[in-house]
Design a protein around this motif. Structure first.
Motif, mmCIF file in Angstrom:
data_model
loop_
_atom_site.group_PDB
_atom_site.id
_atom_site.type_symbol
_atom_site.label_atom_id
_atom_site.label_comp_id
_atom_site.label_asym_id
_atom_site.label_seq_id
_atom_site.Cartn_x
_atom_site.Cartn_y
_atom_site.Cartn_z
ATOM 1 N N THR A 77 16.606 -90.414 17.984
ATOM 2 C CA THR A 77 18.057 -90.493 18.125
ATOM 3 C C THR A 77 18.631 -91.795 17.579
ATOM 4 O OG1 THR A 77 17.727 -91.338 20.343
ATOM 5 C CG2 THR A 77 18.125 -88.984 20.136
ATOM 6 N N THR A 101 21.293 -86.750 12.019
ATOM 7 C CA THR A 101 20.885 -86.586 13.414
ATOM 8 C C THR A 101 22.030 -86.030 14.251
ATOM 9 O OG1 THR A 101 19.432 -88.476 13.142
ATOM 10 C CG2 THR A 101 19.906 -87.803 15.395
ATOM 11 N N PRO A 138 5.253 -88.979 20.866
ATOM 12 C CA PRO A 138 6.259 -89.848 21.448
ATOM 13 C C PRO A 138 6.260 -91.196 20.755
ATOM 14 C CG PRO A 138 4.937 -88.833 23.163
ATOM 15 C CD PRO A 138 4.284 -88.529 21.845
ATOM 16 N N LEU A 167 22.595 -78.302 18.504
ATOM 17 C CA LEU A 167 22.073 -78.020 19.846
ATOM 18 C C LEU A 167 23.220 -77.756 20.817
ATOM 19 C CD1 LEU A 167 19.582 -77.888 21.732
ATOM 20 C CD2 LEU A 167 19.928 -80.315 22.170
ATOM 21 N N ASP A 168 24.249 -78.584 20.740
ATOM 22 C CA ASP A 168 25.409 -78.381 21.615
ATOM 23 C C ASP A 168 26.047 -77.016 21.353
ATOM 24 O OD1 ASP A 168 25.015 -80.845 22.685
ATOM 25 O OD2 ASP A 168 26.721 -81.817 21.717
ATOM 26 N N GLN A 185 22.347 -82.763 16.880
ATOM 27 C CA GLN A 185 22.942 -82.746 18.217
ATOM 28 C C GLN A 185 24.069 -81.719 18.295
ATOM 29 O OE1 GLN A 185 24.222 -86.532 19.754
ATOM 30 N NE2 GLN A 185 24.482 -85.645 21.773
ATOM 31 N N ASP A 188 7.129 -97.024 21.529
ATOM 32 C CA ASP A 188 7.858 -97.878 22.480
ATOM 33 C C ASP A 188 8.610 -97.044 23.499
ATOM 34 O OD1 ASP A 188 9.987 -98.595 19.719
ATOM 35 O OD2 ASP A 188 10.118 -96.937 21.113
ATOM 36 N N LEU A 240 8.946 -82.225 28.897
ATOM 37 C CA LEU A 240 10.386 -81.995 28.824
ATOM 38 C C LEU A 240 10.699 -81.134 27.603
ATOM 39 C CD1 LEU A 240 13.235 -82.572 29.865
ATOM 40 C CD2 LEU A 240 13.281 -84.592 28.413
ATOM 41 N N GLY A 241 11.327 -80.042 27.843
ATOM 42 C CA GLY A 241 11.695 -79.150 26.748
ATOM 43 C C GLY A 241 10.683 -78.049 26.485
ATOM 44 N N GLY A 258 11.748 -74.521 26.487
ATOM 45 C CA GLY A 258 13.194 -74.672 26.602
ATOM 46 C C GLY A 258 13.649 -75.249 27.916
ATOM 47 N N GLN A 314 13.472 -86.741 25.458
ATOM 48 C CA GLN A 314 12.615 -86.481 24.305
ATOM 49 C C GLN A 314 13.575 -86.103 23.189
ATOM 50 O OE1 GLN A 314 9.402 -87.521 24.652
ATOM 51 N NE2 GLN A 314 8.423 -85.581 24.312
ATOM 52 N N GLY A 315 13.779 -87.020 22.275
ATOM 53 C CA GLY A 315 14.757 -86.730 21.244
ATOM 54 C C GLY A 315 16.117 -86.498 21.861
ATOM 55 N N LEU A 316 16.706 -85.371 21.562
ATOM 56 C CA LEU A 316 18.034 -85.075 22.081
ATOM 57 C C LEU A 316 17.991 -84.367 23.428
ATOM 58 C CD1 LEU A 316 19.630 -83.917 18.738
ATOM 59 C CD2 LEU A 316 20.162 -86.000 20.000
ATOM 60 N N ALA A 317 16.794 -84.058 23.909
ATOM 61 C CA ALA A 317 16.675 -83.420 25.224
ATOM 62 C C ALA A 317 16.639 -84.507 26.289
ATOM 63 C CB ALA A 317 15.408 -82.575 25.281
ATOM 64 N N ALA A 346 14.981 -80.438 18.345
ATOM 65 C CA ALA A 346 15.875 -81.448 18.920
ATOM 66 C C ALA A 346 15.119 -82.479 19.745
ATOM 67 C CB ALA A 346 16.940 -80.759 19.778
ATOM 68 N N ARG A 347 14.093 -82.051 20.418
ATOM 69 C CA ARG A 347 13.394 -83.019 21.261
ATOM 70 C C ARG A 347 12.439 -83.893 20.453
ATOM 71 N NH1 ARG A 347 8.661 -80.282 24.821
ATOM 72 N NH2 ARG A 347 7.702 -79.045 23.208
ATOM 73 N N SER A 348 12.261 -83.583 19.186
ATOM 74 C CA SER A 348 11.422 -84.431 18.339
ATOM 75 C C SER A 348 12.250 -85.429 17.550
ATOM 76 C CB SER A 348 10.631 -83.561 17.357
ATOM 77 O OG SER A 348 9.814 -82.656 18.047
ATOM 78 N N VAL A 349 13.543 -85.389 17.727
ATOM 79 C CA VAL A 349 14.428 -86.213 16.905
ATOM 80 C C VAL A 349 14.434 -87.653 17.388
ATOM 81 C CG1 VAL A 349 16.877 -86.626 16.442
ATOM 82 C CG2 VAL A 349 15.912 -84.351 16.135
ATOM 83 N N THR A 351 21.630 -82.849 28.722
ATOM 84 C CA THR A 351 22.088 -82.398 27.405
ATOM 85 C C THR A 351 23.111 -81.275 27.554
ATOM 86 O OG1 THR A 351 19.849 -82.851 26.647
ATOM 87 C CG2 THR A 351 21.273 -81.634 25.154
ATOM 88 N N GLY A 409 15.087 -93.802 24.296
ATOM 89 C CA GLY A 409 13.686 -94.171 24.184
ATOM 90 C C GLY A 409 13.321 -95.419 24.961
ATOM 91 N N ALA A 447 27.419 -81.075 27.138
ATOM 92 C CA ALA A 447 28.019 -80.058 26.273
ATOM 93 C C ALA A 447 28.929 -79.140 27.083
ATOM 94 C CB ALA A 447 26.919 -79.258 25.581
ATOM 95 N N LEU A 473 15.267 -76.266 20.428
ATOM 96 C CA LEU A 473 14.965 -77.427 21.262
ATOM 97 C C LEU A 473 13.678 -78.110 20.804
ATOM 98 C CD1 LEU A 473 16.356 -78.765 23.641
ATOM 99 C CD2 LEU A 473 14.998 -77.350 25.171
ATOM 100 N N ARG A 475 18.509 -71.349 21.069
ATOM 101 C CA ARG A 475 18.568 -72.705 21.619
ATOM 102 C C ARG A 475 17.183 -73.150 22.077
ATOM 103 N NH1 ARG A 475 18.388 -75.375 26.373
ATOM 104 N NH2 ARG A 475 19.616 -77.293 26.504
#
Lengths: 432, 429
Positions: free
Chosen positions: B415, B379, B426, B386-387, B383, B429, A230-231, A234, A176-179, B410-413, A202, A265, A206, B407, B403
């Motif tokens: 990528t 973007t 979501p 988040l890292d 990341q 696709d 997911l996420g 957290g 989900q995004g970056l997760a 981050a999870r809505s990004v 993720t 995706g 890191a 998140l 964090r």
């Protein structure tokens, strides 16, 4: 204090060294066979080199095909995840990669140190090491199994910063995004914390950027499509490792090359009982996507590897009418493996109009020798002719019907690694 | 009736909204407004809008994307057509600051109800809609900031709404409340105009968000404004940056860049095409060494975004000039302390090149500070943030909590986008 070896004393079946019949358990020096002793600490080890001195490559391969809490897994089914099914391909992929590392990996700068393997499959089968012939039971891929293997792998990697880490995962993945999370055998065992049975990718990436090893390669062969939950709070899975921020003080960041089997995706594909498309492409690339260095050696480096696997995995996926585009997240150039000589080059030839391939023919000639003849595509649904050729100059000649005429289109091309693509085009109209 | 043609011969924008008000004498008073009509004017030589009016004097008020309003008068006397070019209503020196119409008061955000293609150029200051019936919807802009006060990065950052809120589970209605908003008028001819509330974005540093909806999919597009130094305007920065963001029919933004080096960076950030990026890094490094940086430590004139992107790419890829990028990041951070991107890339540099615990302490502080503001514009910045939070989370409860909170962003990004795009649902696709 050393741990005693459980096996009876006698001849080491690994190295054929005859051991004393009395006295203490054998030591490394006696039989140079470390694997039994090391497996008592890390049950995922399936290969250990004779020596682990100096810079080494330590490989951890995880293939999760059997999910206990998904439909057909035999356990209580996690509700709301109907799209996630049992997978037949990941165990094959992990085993195929293990075989390749044991038999074919060649890196004189960082020779193979260890190979660890985790496989989740309905009927656990030991891994037979193709180099030693020994059979090793492997862990089944629960979160605890993977965490233990990752930590042992990281511990081995910490012996010197010159080590190279190779991590490969094949199985269900979600993002989900970056997760990002990689689902393990016990995913969903706790419906209230399903992602406790997943690996937090993720954080893992890191965290590894603070690991001792300066060279790190990751292959993530999994879907990257979204998944609800997911996420939440957290929770993106279980963190496998923890290094302090001061772990690499004064040493900069490691070189990382992170390869994904598919775009963010999107989904990745495989076929039951066979390695995944990505793994097939990866194995092909590992054997061919090489360049000659200043000393004349042929090395497979990560950018070429990526370029080659992008093409081959995508083409393989088209055979089942799917699109799969591998991508790379970090692009450090890492010399992964050396080939014994000039590689055989994957060659992909297509024609325009593309639809005509079914009724077209291709002949490939080197000088006066015809080396390859094709009628129709190389595989059903494939819109290309594929072949593997030695480096040289070739003539590709296609007979392609277009607008009620047969056209002969010829191109002379050098076939050079990492991959060669040819397009035979029937152009009509002005300027053609 | 006579045709009054209003045109906008200016390629800077695609279209704007204008209000045409008849003025005249009534009850003996001059310049009384006698009813007005709102029109959308598309830009370019062929773009114009005609309305039928009766003879009289008309006041044309055009709301420019910058939030400024320019005015012009025209007189319709007979049957002959009358034309007004809004571009010529600009001041001779090219500036547009003339009249501002501040309208205070909060307004709820409204989603557009129809689908179709909505494209917006850089900063969302002008836009294009295809297949949409005329309708009014709103898009958020930043609140006006008090520029008389000394800049406080955190205070500035907090002026932007915390974007995590609408995406948090259990948000009251899933909608943002913005302190100010601008109205967008969509024309059937495929053009939209903006009517800015307040003073628009022209005085506000930091990222600018736009939000688009198609069906249940809502996308927030962070338009690439990673900084806005004192004295700079979004429009000028947008022109210098040579970036254009279009939101296509599928709701996904498309970024185009009219700068080879920046384009190479964007290519890397979207498809990891490293070869072109390395060449561009080399060229930008030369710029940094001898190039067009102002002596006062400000930003270069051309494509300033490319320098920030170079920092991201150079540090992420451990380019051989990592320290060059680190120093440049620090310089950008000093030049615009409000820029979350500059904070993040500086913190990342400090984290990966830390020589002692002081570097780590500073990196932690910058990551923490960055997480308190809006997300980074790039973007890759999200990341890195988040890292960075993850790196400290193992040993620091504050960072672990931050964090977890971050998140949600981050999870809505998306990528696949170079600039931060958040989605509330979501991807289809």
């Amino acid at each position: 204090m050393r741990t005693a070896i459980a096996e009876p004393r006698g001849t080491c079946i690994h190295h054929g060294v005859t051991l004393p019949t009395t006295g203490d358990p054998p030591t490394f020096a006696e039989c140079a066979c470390m694997i039994d002793e090391m497996r008592m600490v890390d049950a995922s080890l399936v290969h250990v080199s004779d020596t682990l001195d100096g810079a080494r490559t330590h490989v951890l391969l995880v293939g999760i095909g059997h999910y206990v809490h998904l439909p057909g897994g035999g356990g209580e089914v996690l509700p709301g995840n109907a799209s996630l099914t049992q997978l037949g391909s990941p165990p094959q992929s992990a085993r195929a990669l293990a075989d390749w590392f044991v038999k074919a990996f060649d890196n004189p700068e960082r020779p193979l140190g260890t190979v660890s393997l985790i496989v989740s499959e309905p009927s656990p089968t030991p891994y037979e090491n193709p180099a030693t012939g020994r059979s090793h039971p492997v862990p089944h891929g629960t979160t605890a199994d993977v965490r233990a293997a990752v930590r042992a792998w990281a511990s081995r990697l910490s012996s010197t910063e010159d080590n190279m880490a190779v991590f490969a995962f094949c199985g269900h993945g979600v993002s989900q995004g970056l997760a990002e999370a990689l689902l393990l055998r016990d995913f969903g065992s706790d419906p209230l914390g399903a992602f406790d049975g997943a690996m937090d990718l993720t954080t893992f990436k890191a965290t590894m950027s603070r690991a001792t090893a300066n060279t790190q390669v990751f292959f993530i062969d999994a879907c990257r499509s979204g998944m609800a939950g997911l996420g939440d709070q957290g929770n993106t899975g279980t963190s496998m490792l923890s290094f302090g921020t001061a772990a690499r003080l004064g040493r900069g960041a490691p070189s990382q090359s992170i390869h994904y089997s598919t775009l963010g995706g999107s989904e990745a594909y495989g076929r039951p009982g066979r390695p995944s498309f990505y793994t097939e492409g990866l194995l092909s690339a590992l054997a061919s996507a090489a360049r000659q260095d200043d000393y004349g050696d042929w090395w497979v480096c990560t950018p070429d590897l990526q370029h080659s696997v992008e093409v081959s995995a995508d083409i393989l996926a088209t055979t089942v009418n799917r699109i799969q585009r591998p991508e790379m997240e970090r692009t450090s150039t890492i010399r992964l493996t050396r080939l014994s000589g000039a590689p055989t080059v994957p060659v992909h030839v297509r024609c325009e109009p593309e639809a005509m391939i079914a009724v077209s023919s291709l002949a490939c000639r080197r000088g006066t020798e015809t080396v390859s003849v094709h009628h129709g595509p190389s595989m059903p649904h494939l819109k290309e002719w594929t072949m593997a050729l030695a480096m040289d100059n070739y003539e590709f000649s296609g007979i392609i019907p277009s607008q009620a005429e047969l056209h002969t289109v010829t191109q002379a091309r050098w076939v050079i690694p990492p991959i060669t693509r040819v397009c035979l085009s029937v152009r009509t109209g002005p300027g053609a | 009736m006579t045709a009054l043609t209003i045109s906008l011969d200016d390629s800077s924008w695609r279209g704007i909204s204008a209000r045409v008000t008849r003025v005249g004498e009534a009850d003996g008073r001059r310049a009384t407004r006698m009813g007005s009509r709102k029109v959308v004017v598309s830009a370019g030589r062929t773009g114009s809008t005609s309305i039928d009016v009766s003879p009289g004097e008309y006041l044309v008020e055009a709301t420019l994307p910058t939030g400024d309003v320019v005015t012009g008068m025209c007189k319709v006397v007979g049957d002959g057509p009358v034309s007004v070019d809004i571009a010529r209503m600009h001041a001779p020196d090219g500036t547009v600051a003339k009249t501002r119409i501040p309208r205070q008061g909060a307004r709820d955000f409204e989603f557009p109800s129809a689908g179709g293609m909505l494209s917006t150029s850089f900063l969302g200051l002008d836009a294009h809609v295809a297949g949409m019936e005329p309708e009014v919807f709103t898009t958020p802009v930043q609140p006006r900031l008090d520029r008389s006060a000394p800049p406080d990065p955190l205070a500035l950052a907090k002026h932007l709404p915390r974007v995590v809120r609408p995406f948090e589970p259990g948000a009251p209605d899933g909608r943002l409340r913005f302190p100010m908003a601008s109205r967008v008028l969509a024309g059937a001819d495929g053009t939209v105009g903006y009517e800015m509330d307040g003073q628009g974005a022209s005085g506000a540093p930091g990222p600018v968000w736009m939000e688009f909806a198609k069906g249940t999919q809502v996308r927030k597009v962070m338009l690439p404004l990673p900084w806005l130094p004192e004295g700079e305007t979004p429009k000028r920065l947008s022109e210098r940056s040579r970036v254009r963001v279009d939101v296509a029919e599928d709701g996904k933004p498309r970024v185009s860049v009219d700068d080879a080096r920046f384009g190479a960076m964007i290519g890397y950030l979207t498809t990891r095409r490293i070869a072109e990026a390395r060449t561009a890094l080399e060229a930008i490094a030369d710029d940094v060494a001898v190039g067009p940086f102002p002596a006062d430590g400000g930003l270069p004139d051309a494509a300033p975004h490319a320098y920030l992107a170079a920092c991201y790419v150079g540090i992420l890829e451990q380019d051989v000039r990592t320290h060059t990028w680190g120093r440049l990041a620090e310089r950008l951070h000093r030049a615009c302390p409000t820029s979350v991107d500059a904070m993040v890339v500086t913190a990342r540099y400090l984290l990966v090149t830390a020589r002692d615990t002081d570097d780590l302490t500073r990196a932690r502080s910058l990551f923490l500070q960055a997480s308190e503001g809006p997300p980074p514009t790039f973007t890759i910045g999200v990341q890195m943030l988040l890292d960075g939070l993850s790196a400290f989370a193992d040993e620091d409860e504050t960072m672990a909590a931050r964090r977890t909170e971050f998140l949600c962003v981050a999870r809505s990004v998306d990528t696949g986008q170079p600039f931060t795009v958040l989605s509330s649902a979501p991807s289809p696709d």
